[in-house]
Design a protein around this motif. Structure first.
Motif, short mmCIF file in Angstrom:
data_model
loop_
_atom_site.label_atom_id
_atom_site.label_comp_id
_atom_site.label_asym_id
_atom_site.label_seq_id
_atom_site.Cartn_x
_atom_site.Cartn_y
_atom_site.Cartn_z
N MET A 2 0.83 -1.20 0.00
CA MET A 2 0.00 0.00 0.00
C MET A 2 0.87 1.26 0.00
SD MET A 2 -3.06 -0.88 -0.37
CE MET A 2 -3.88 0.64 -0.06
N ASN A 3 2.00 1.22 0.71
CA ASN A 3 2.91 2.37 0.72
C ASN A 3 3.49 2.62 -0.67
OD1 ASN A 3 2.52 2.83 3.44
ND2 ASN A 3 4.32 1.66 4.06
N VAL A 4 3.88 1.54 -1.37
CA VAL A 4 4.43 1.67 -2.72
C VAL A 4 3.35 2.17 -3.67
CG1 VAL A 4 5.38 0.38 -4.67
CG2 VAL A 4 6.24 -0.04 -2.37
N LYS A 5 2.14 1.63 -3.54
CA LYS A 5 1.02 2.05 -4.40
C LYS A 5 0.71 3.53 -4.18
CE LYS A 5 -3.65 0.63 -5.72
NZ LYS A 5 -4.04 1.96 -6.04
N ARG A 6 0.76 3.98 -2.92
CA ARG A 6 0.51 5.39 -2.61
C ARG A 6 1.53 6.28 -3.31
NH1 ARG A 6 3.05 8.28 1.01
NH2 ARG A 6 3.86 6.43 2.06
N LEU A 7 2.81 5.88 -3.27
CA LEU A 7 3.85 6.66 -3.95
C LEU A 7 3.61 6.72 -5.45
CD1 LEU A 7 7.02 5.38 -2.06
CD2 LEU A 7 6.03 7.66 -1.91
N LEU B 130 0.69 9.07 -6.23
CA LEU B 130 1.07 10.47 -6.06
C LEU B 130 1.84 10.99 -7.27
CD1 LEU B 130 2.32 10.65 -2.38
CD2 LEU B 130 0.38 11.86 -3.35
N GLY B 131 2.57 10.10 -7.92
CA GLY B 131 3.39 10.50 -9.06
C GLY B 131 4.68 11.17 -8.65
N CYS B 132 5.11 10.95 -7.41
CA CYS B 132 6.38 11.52 -6.96
C CYS B 132 7.54 10.74 -7.59
CB CYS B 132 6.47 11.51 -5.44
SG CYS B 132 6.49 9.87 -4.73
N TYR B 133 8.75 11.23 -7.40
CA TYR B 133 9.91 10.63 -8.04
C TYR B 133 10.05 9.16 -7.66
CZ TYR B 133 14.70 9.89 -9.54
OH TYR B 133 15.82 9.40 -10.15
N ARG B 134 9.94 8.85 -6.37
CA ARG B 134 10.06 7.46 -5.94
C ARG B 134 8.96 6.60 -6.55
NH1 ARG B 134 9.99 7.49 0.26
NH2 ARG B 134 9.88 5.25 -0.05
N GLY B 135 7.77 7.15 -6.67
CA GLY B 135 6.67 6.42 -7.28
C GLY B 135 6.93 6.13 -8.75
N LEU B 136 7.50 7.12 -9.47
CA LEU B 136 7.83 6.90 -10.88
C LEU B 136 8.89 5.82 -11.03
CD1 LEU B 136 7.94 10.60 -12.15
CD2 LEU B 136 6.11 8.91 -12.45
N ARG B 137 9.87 5.82 -10.14
CA ARG B 137 10.91 4.78 -10.20
C ARG B 137 10.30 3.40 -9.96
NH1 ARG B 137 15.08 6.65 -12.87
NH2 ARG B 137 16.53 5.25 -11.83
N HIS B 138 9.39 3.29 -9.00
CA HIS B 138 8.70 2.02 -8.77
C HIS B 138 7.90 1.62 -10.01
CE1 HIS B 138 9.39 0.79 -4.65
NE2 HIS B 138 9.23 2.03 -4.22
N ARG B 139 7.21 2.57 -10.62
CA ARG B 139 6.35 2.30 -11.76
C ARG B 139 7.17 1.80 -12.95
NH1 ARG B 139 2.93 7.31 -13.34
NH2 ARG B 139 2.47 7.22 -11.12
N ARG B 140 8.37 2.37 -13.14
CA ARG B 140 9.22 1.97 -14.27
C ARG B 140 10.13 0.79 -13.93
NH1 ARG B 140 11.01 8.09 -15.68
NH2 ARG B 140 9.00 8.77 -16.49
#
Length: 122
Positions: A76-81, A84-94
């Motif tokens: 859930m923490n990773v999904k939240r990031l 949000l579209g923050c930098y860490r979230g983009l890195r997780h997404r890619r």
């Protein structure tokens, strides 16, 4: 086999070592549990009585987030990031390293096997 937090812990290992088989409990947490319940750290799991195993199980349920709940919270923490579209979230997404590691060479574990680039070699 003693079953604590949905995990069969090994019976012939010492209690603090066996408790580390539970996701969310590391060596220091396992020692703290033994100290809180006055369980000798040199004892083996198969030497514990049923009441001691129950006490360990109840202490872990009351004081620690372990196994499925911990995994769910982390996801859930990773999904939240990512939402949000923050930098860490983009890195997780890619599916790239999140904590600032070098990716020009290394990072093969996170990026997967190397892909050949057509026309690169001359």
């Amino acid at each position: 086999m003693a079953r604590i937090a949905g995990v069969n812990i090994p019976t012939h290992k010492r209690v603090p070592i066996a408790l580390t088989y539970i996701t969310g409990i590391g060596p220091s947490s396992a020692r703290d549990i033994c100290d809180a319940l006055n369980v000798d750290q040199s004892r083996r799991v198969n030497e514990l009585s049923d009441t001691e195993v129950m006490a360990i199980r109840e202490h872990i349920d009351a004081n620690f987030t372990v196994e499925g709940d911990l995994r769910r919270e982390t996801q859930m923490n990773v999904k939240r990031l990512m939402d949000l579209g923050c930098y860490r979230g983009l890195r997780h997404r890619r599916n790239l390293p999140v904590h600032g590691q070098r990716t020009h060479t290394n990072a093969r574990t996170r990026k997967g096997p190397a892909k050949a680039i057509a026309g690169k070699k001359k």
